[in-house]
Design a protein around this motif. Structure first.
Motif, PDB file in Angstrom:
ATOM      1  N   ARG A 115      13.943 -66.638 -10.311  1.00  0.00           N
ATOM      2  CA  ARG A 115      12.992 -65.616  -9.922  1.00  0.00           C
ATOM      3  C   ARG A 115      13.582 -64.393  -9.795  1.00  0.00           C
ATOM      4  O   ARG A 115      12.969 -63.203 -10.059  1.00  0.00           O
ATOM      5  N   VAL A 116      14.915 -64.426  -9.168  1.00  0.00           N
ATOM      6  CA  VAL A 116      15.588 -63.207  -8.756  1.00  0.00           C
ATOM      7  C   VAL A 116      15.990 -62.648 -10.161  1.00  0.00           C
ATOM      8  O   VAL A 116      15.603 -61.230 -10.512  1.00  0.00           O
ATOM      9  N   GLY A 117      16.360 -63.527 -11.166  1.00  0.00           N
ATOM     10  CA  GLY A 117      16.854 -62.791 -12.482  1.00  0.00           C
ATOM     11  C   GLY A 117      15.630 -62.359 -13.314  1.00  0.00           C
ATOM     12  O   GLY A 117      15.679 -61.365 -13.902  1.00  0.00           O
ATOM     13  N   LEU A 118      14.492 -62.923 -13.216  1.00  0.00           N
ATOM     14  CA  LEU A 118      13.230 -62.573 -14.008  1.00  0.00           C
ATOM     15  C   LEU A 118      12.831 -61.276 -13.225  1.00  0.00           C
ATOM     16  O   LEU A 118      12.477 -60.071 -14.038  1.00  0.00           O
ATOM     17  N   SER A 119      12.900 -61.075 -11.843  1.00  0.00           N
ATOM     18  CA  SER A 119      12.268 -59.905 -11.303  1.00  0.00           C
ATOM     19  C   SER A 119      13.330 -58.807 -11.652  1.00  0.00           C
ATOM     20  O   SER A 119      12.754 -57.801 -11.808  1.00  0.00           O
ATOM     21  N   LEU A 120      14.514 -58.968 -11.624  1.00  0.00           N
ATOM     22  CA  LEU A 120      15.610 -57.907 -11.826  1.00  0.00           C
ATOM     23  C   LEU A 120      15.458 -57.407 -13.372  1.00  0.00           C
ATOM     24  O   LEU A 120      15.305 -56.173 -13.737  1.00  0.00           O
ATOM     25  N   GLY A 121      15.244 -58.465 -14.376  1.00  0.00           N
ATOM     26  CA  GLY A 121      14.721 -58.149 -15.749  1.00  0.00           C
ATOM     27  C   GLY A 121      13.537 -57.227 -15.882  1.00  0.00           C
ATOM     28  O   GLY A 121      13.722 -56.380 -16.706  1.00  0.00           O
ATOM     29  N   VAL A 122      12.404 -57.797 -15.126  1.00  0.00           N
ATOM     30  CA  VAL A 122      11.130 -56.848 -15.634  1.00  0.00           C
ATOM     31  C   VAL A 122      11.182 -55.739 -14.997  1.00  0.00           C
ATOM     32  O   VAL A 122      10.782 -54.616 -15.577  1.00  0.00           O
ATOM     33  N   LEU A 123      11.852 -55.570 -13.720  1.00  0.00           N
ATOM     34  CA  LEU A 123      11.912 -54.183 -13.164  1.00  0.00           C
ATOM     35  C   LEU A 123      12.799 -53.257 -13.934  1.00  0.00           C
ATOM     36  O   LEU A 123      12.477 -52.106 -14.253  1.00  0.00           O
ATOM     37  N   SER A 124      13.801 -53.755 -14.452  1.00  0.00           N
ATOM     38  CA  SER A 124      14.869 -52.806 -15.315  1.00  0.00           C
ATOM     39  C   SER A 124      14.198 -52.490 -16.703  1.00  0.00           C
ATOM     40  O   SER A 124      14.143 -51.433 -17.183  1.00  0.00           O
ATOM     41  N   LEU A 125      13.521 -53.440 -17.179  1.00  0.00           N
ATOM     42  CA  LEU A 125      12.599 -53.086 -18.387  1.00  0.00           C
ATOM     43  C   LEU A 125      11.627 -51.874 -18.275  1.00  0.00           C
ATOM     44  O   LEU A 125      11.604 -50.927 -18.985  1.00  0.00           O
ATOM     45  N   VAL A 126      10.860 -51.990 -17.158  1.00  0.00           N
ATOM     46  CA  VAL A 126       9.770 -51.281 -16.951  1.00  0.00           C
ATOM     47  C   VAL A 126      10.587 -49.816 -16.551  1.00  0.00           C
ATOM     48  O   VAL A 126      10.156 -48.699 -17.154  1.00  0.00           O
ATOM     49  N   MET A 127      11.484 -49.741 -15.777  1.00  0.00           N
ATOM     50  CA  MET A 127      12.299 -48.440 -15.426  1.00  0.00           C
ATOM     51  C   MET A 127      12.728 -47.916 -16.627  1.00  0.00           C
ATOM     52  O   MET A 127      12.898 -46.502 -16.731  1.00  0.00           O
ATOM     53  N   GLY A 128      13.555 -48.778 -17.622  1.00  0.00           N
ATOM     54  CA  GLY A 128      14.146 -48.263 -18.576  1.00  0.00           C
ATOM     55  C   GLY A 128      13.149 -47.777 -19.746  1.00  0.00           C
ATOM     56  O   GLY A 128      13.286 -46.700 -20.500  1.00  0.00           O
ATOM     57  N   ALA A 129      11.749 -48.466 -19.502  1.00  0.00           N
ATOM     58  CA  ALA A 129      10.654 -47.720 -20.366  1.00  0.00           C
ATOM     59  C   ALA A 129      10.346 -46.293 -19.922  1.00  0.00           C
ATOM     60  O   ALA A 129      10.146 -45.588 -20.959  1.00  0.00           O
ATOM     61  N   ILE A 130      10.273 -46.091 -18.609  1.00  0.00           N
ATOM     62  CA  ILE A 130      10.001 -45.040 -18.137  1.00  0.00           C
ATOM     63  C   ILE A 130      11.021 -43.678 -18.364  1.00  0.00           C
ATOM     64  O   ILE A 130      10.596 -42.840 -18.932  1.00  0.00           O
ATOM     65  N   PHE A 131      12.253 -44.224 -18.322  1.00  0.00           N
ATOM     66  CA  PHE A 131      13.430 -43.431 -18.480  1.00  0.00           C
ATOM     67  C   PHE A 131      13.323 -42.858 -20.048  1.00  0.00           C
ATOM     68  O   PHE A 131      13.557 -41.878 -20.322  1.00  0.00           O
ATOM     69  N   TYR A 132      13.344 -44.112 -20.969  1.00  0.00           N
ATOM     70  CA  TYR A 132      13.127 -43.815 -22.558  1.00  0.00           C
ATOM     71  C   TYR A 132      11.940 -42.733 -22.824  1.00  0.00           C
ATOM     72  O   TYR A 132      12.373 -41.706 -23.296  1.00  0.00           O
ATOM     73  N   VAL A 133      10.819 -42.935 -22.284  1.00  0.00           N
ATOM     74  CA  VAL A 133       9.791 -42.013 -22.742  1.00  0.00           C
ATOM     75  C   VAL A 133       9.886 -40.701 -22.131  1.00  0.00           C
ATOM     76  O   VAL A 133       9.759 -39.633 -22.721  1.00  0.00           O
ATOM     77  N   VAL A 134      10.478 -40.521 -20.765  1.00  0.00           N
ATOM     78  CA  VAL A 134      10.492 -39.197 -20.446  1.00  0.00           C
ATOM     79  C   VAL A 134      11.831 -38.629 -20.999  1.00  0.00           C
ATOM     80  O   VAL A 134      11.661 -37.325 -21.249  1.00  0.00           O
ATOM     81  N   LEU A 135      12.561 -39.306 -21.190  1.00  0.00           N
ATOM     82  CA  LEU A 135      14.071 -38.356 -21.805  1.00  0.00           C
ATOM     83  C   LEU A 135      13.977 -38.174 -23.181  1.00  0.00           C
ATOM     84  O   LEU A 135      14.162 -37.065 -23.805  1.00  0.00           O
ATOM     85  N   ASP A 136      13.208 -39.116 -23.978  1.00  0.00           N
ATOM     86  CA  ASP A 136      12.917 -38.809 -25.390  1.00  0.00           C
ATOM     87  C   ASP A 136      11.768 -38.170 -25.909  1.00  0.00           C
ATOM     88  O   ASP A 136      11.501 -37.458 -26.850  1.00  0.00           O
TER      89      ASP A 136
END
Length: 168
Positions: A115-136
């Motif tokens: 659950r730790v790994g899954l939580s970190l993965g999901v949080l990272s994906l959502v944050m990465g998506a936000i950063f991608y959309v904002v920067l691109d």
């Protein structure tokens, strides 16, 4: 000049929020290793302190300064709507994390390593998506959407069909 200060505040608060919310699954994963007694109480106190006094206020400041930036920069585009969708998901994950802080430290509870790994993965994906959309700032075609979703006043015309007593 106000936009520069708003951006600085937004990025700073966002950094604290993102880093803190990524820290929470790691802290919760330490619950089983803490055992019982004093070590468990210290871990619980640290988790609650981090969530309540650091991470959540940073989230409020990040969202508030982001709203202010929206109006200061007049950003009303399709990519921004996608960004807001991902921010909404991040807010939901933030609330979920807070609920975990309350429940994981109950007697007999734990936060499994997967659950730790899954939580970190999901949080990272959502944050990465936000950063991608904002920067691109990708061009997003709205051709496939119903016209009611792309015209001013279109949502009201759509809502009239579903909400009794609503008049256009």
């Amino acid at each position: 000049m106000i936009v520069v200060w708003l951006k600085l505040l937004h990025v700073t608060a966002l950094s604290i929020w993102a880093g803190g919310i990524l820290l929470m699954p790691v802290l919760l994963g330490q619950r089983e290793a803490a055992g019982e007694g004093n070590a468990l109480h210290r871990l619980h106190a640290l988790s609650r302190f981090a969530y309540i006094t650091v991470i959540s206020p940073a989230a409020f400041v990040a969202i508030g300064s982001g709203i202010a930036l929206t109006f200061a920069r007049e950003v009303f585009t399709a990519w921004f709507a996608v960004k807001l969708l991902f921010v909404g998901i991040l807010v939901a994950l933030h609330v979920w994390t807070g609920l975990l802080v309350l429940s994981v430290f109950n007697e007999g509870q734990r936060f499994a390593p997967w659950r730790v790994g899954l939580s970190l993965g999901v949080l990272s994906l959502v944050m990465g998506a936000i950063f991608y959309v904002v920067l691109d700032k990708p061009e997003i075609a709205l051709d496939g959407l119903p016209t009611a979703l792309t015209e001013p006043g279109g949502l009201q015309a759509l809502a009239v069909r579903f909400i009794p007593g609503l008049t256009p």
